[in-house]
Scaffold this motif. Structure first.
Motif, mmCIF file in Angstrom:
data_model
loop_
_atom_site.group_PDB
_atom_site.id
_atom_site.type_symbol
_atom_site.label_atom_id
_atom_site.label_comp_id
_atom_site.label_asym_id
_atom_site.label_seq_id
_atom_site.Cartn_x
_atom_site.Cartn_y
_atom_site.Cartn_z
ATOM 1 N N PRO A 182 8.064 164.501 -18.514
ATOM 2 C CA PRO A 182 8.935 165.676 -18.441
ATOM 3 C C PRO A 182 9.010 166.406 -19.783
ATOM 4 O O PRO A 182 9.128 165.787 -20.839
ATOM 5 N N LYS A 183 8.941 167.702 -19.734
ATOM 6 C CA LYS A 183 8.895 168.513 -20.962
ATOM 7 C C LYS A 183 10.185 168.457 -21.771
ATOM 8 O O LYS A 183 10.163 168.637 -22.976
ATOM 9 N N ASN A 184 11.313 168.195 -21.124
ATOM 10 C CA ASN A 184 12.590 168.184 -21.843
ATOM 11 C C ASN A 184 12.865 166.849 -22.534
ATOM 12 O O ASN A 184 13.814 166.738 -23.294
ATOM 13 N N CYS A 224 10.928 161.460 -14.094
ATOM 14 C CA CYS A 224 12.356 161.228 -14.312
ATOM 15 C C CYS A 224 12.994 162.379 -15.095
ATOM 16 O O CYS A 224 12.309 163.231 -15.635
ATOM 17 N N ASP A 225 14.315 162.366 -15.142
ATOM 18 C CA ASP A 225 15.043 163.423 -15.870
ATOM 19 C C ASP A 225 15.784 162.861 -17.082
ATOM 20 O O ASP A 225 16.835 163.341 -17.443
ATOM 21 N N MET A 276 23.768 161.067 -22.209
ATOM 22 C CA MET A 276 22.364 160.879 -22.528
ATOM 23 C C MET A 276 21.812 159.757 -21.652
ATOM 24 O O MET A 276 22.455 158.751 -21.442
ATOM 25 N N LYS A 277 20.581 159.960 -21.178
ATOM 26 C CA LYS A 277 19.899 158.959 -20.361
ATOM 27 C C LYS A 277 18.628 158.518 -21.083
ATOM 28 O O LYS A 277 17.836 159.356 -21.507
ATOM 29 N N VAL A 278 18.464 157.208 -21.210
ATOM 30 C CA VAL A 278 17.325 156.624 -21.920
ATOM 31 C C VAL A 278 16.512 155.802 -20.933
ATOM 32 O O VAL A 278 17.068 154.995 -20.179
ATOM 33 N N LEU A 279 15.200 155.985 -20.939
ATOM 34 C CA LEU A 279 14.301 155.203 -20.088
ATOM 35 C C LEU A 279 13.393 154.366 -20.976
ATOM 36 O O LEU A 279 12.711 154.902 -21.854
ATOM 37 N N SER A 317 8.828 149.631 -15.013
ATOM 38 C CA SER A 317 7.387 149.565 -15.262
ATOM 39 C C SER A 317 6.649 150.540 -14.339
ATOM 40 O O SER A 317 5.429 150.556 -14.297
ATOM 41 N N ASP A 318 7.402 151.363 -13.626
ATOM 42 C CA ASP A 318 6.843 152.330 -12.685
ATOM 43 C C ASP A 318 6.422 153.594 -13.436
ATOM 44 O O ASP A 318 7.257 154.415 -13.826
ATOM 45 N N THR A 319 5.127 153.750 -13.637
ATOM 46 C CA THR A 319 4.605 154.880 -14.403
ATOM 47 C C THR A 319 4.870 156.210 -13.709
ATOM 48 O O THR A 319 5.209 157.203 -14.361
ATOM 49 N N GLU A 320 4.738 156.252 -12.404
ATOM 50 C CA GLU A 320 4.987 157.504 -11.676
ATOM 51 C C GLU A 320 6.445 157.938 -11.816
ATOM 52 O O GLU A 320 6.738 159.122 -11.923
ATOM 53 N N TYR A 321 7.353 156.964 -11.814
ATOM 54 C CA TYR A 321 8.769 157.292 -12.020
ATOM 55 C C TYR A 321 8.985 157.871 -13.413
ATOM 56 O O TYR A 321 9.694 158.850 -13.589
ATOM 57 N N ALA A 322 8.350 157.261 -14.422
ATOM 58 C CA ALA A 322 8.498 157.752 -15.798
ATOM 59 C C ALA A 322 8.001 159.192 -15.922
ATOM 60 O O ALA A 322 8.549 159.978 -16.687
#
Length: 88
Positions: free
Chosen positions: A62-64, A44-45, A1-4, A36-41
């Protein structure tokens, strides 16, 4: 699992909250990333996105991903529903 964990560029999350989140992620084997990079958020996956101080429309994420808003979002909101943040 990856958490941002995404935060507003001018408002970093409290260090104790970050440490608690790190410990929770470590306990379940999740990878935590903080930005804090909104475009990355938006591109991201990650499986879970935590937005603690800025509202990004779920349609832009991202929809997932599962999304958690707050708690600071409700204390210091900004955006189309409430207008811009006033810094003094």
């Amino acid at each position: 699992m990856k958490v941002l964990l995404h935060h507003h560029k001018n408002y970093a999350p409290h260090h104790k909250n970050v440490e608690g989140l790190r410990q929770m992620c470590a306990a379940v084997g999740a990878k935590l990333e903080i930005t804090s990079d909104t475009e990355y958020a938006k591109s991201c996956d990650h499986d879970l996105i935590i937005l603690n101080s800025e509202c990004i429309s779920p349609y832009e994420l991202p929809k997932n991903a599962k999304i958690i808003y707050g708690p600071q979002y409700w204390v210091f909101p900004e955006g189309p529903l409430v207008g811009p943040r006033q810094l003094s």
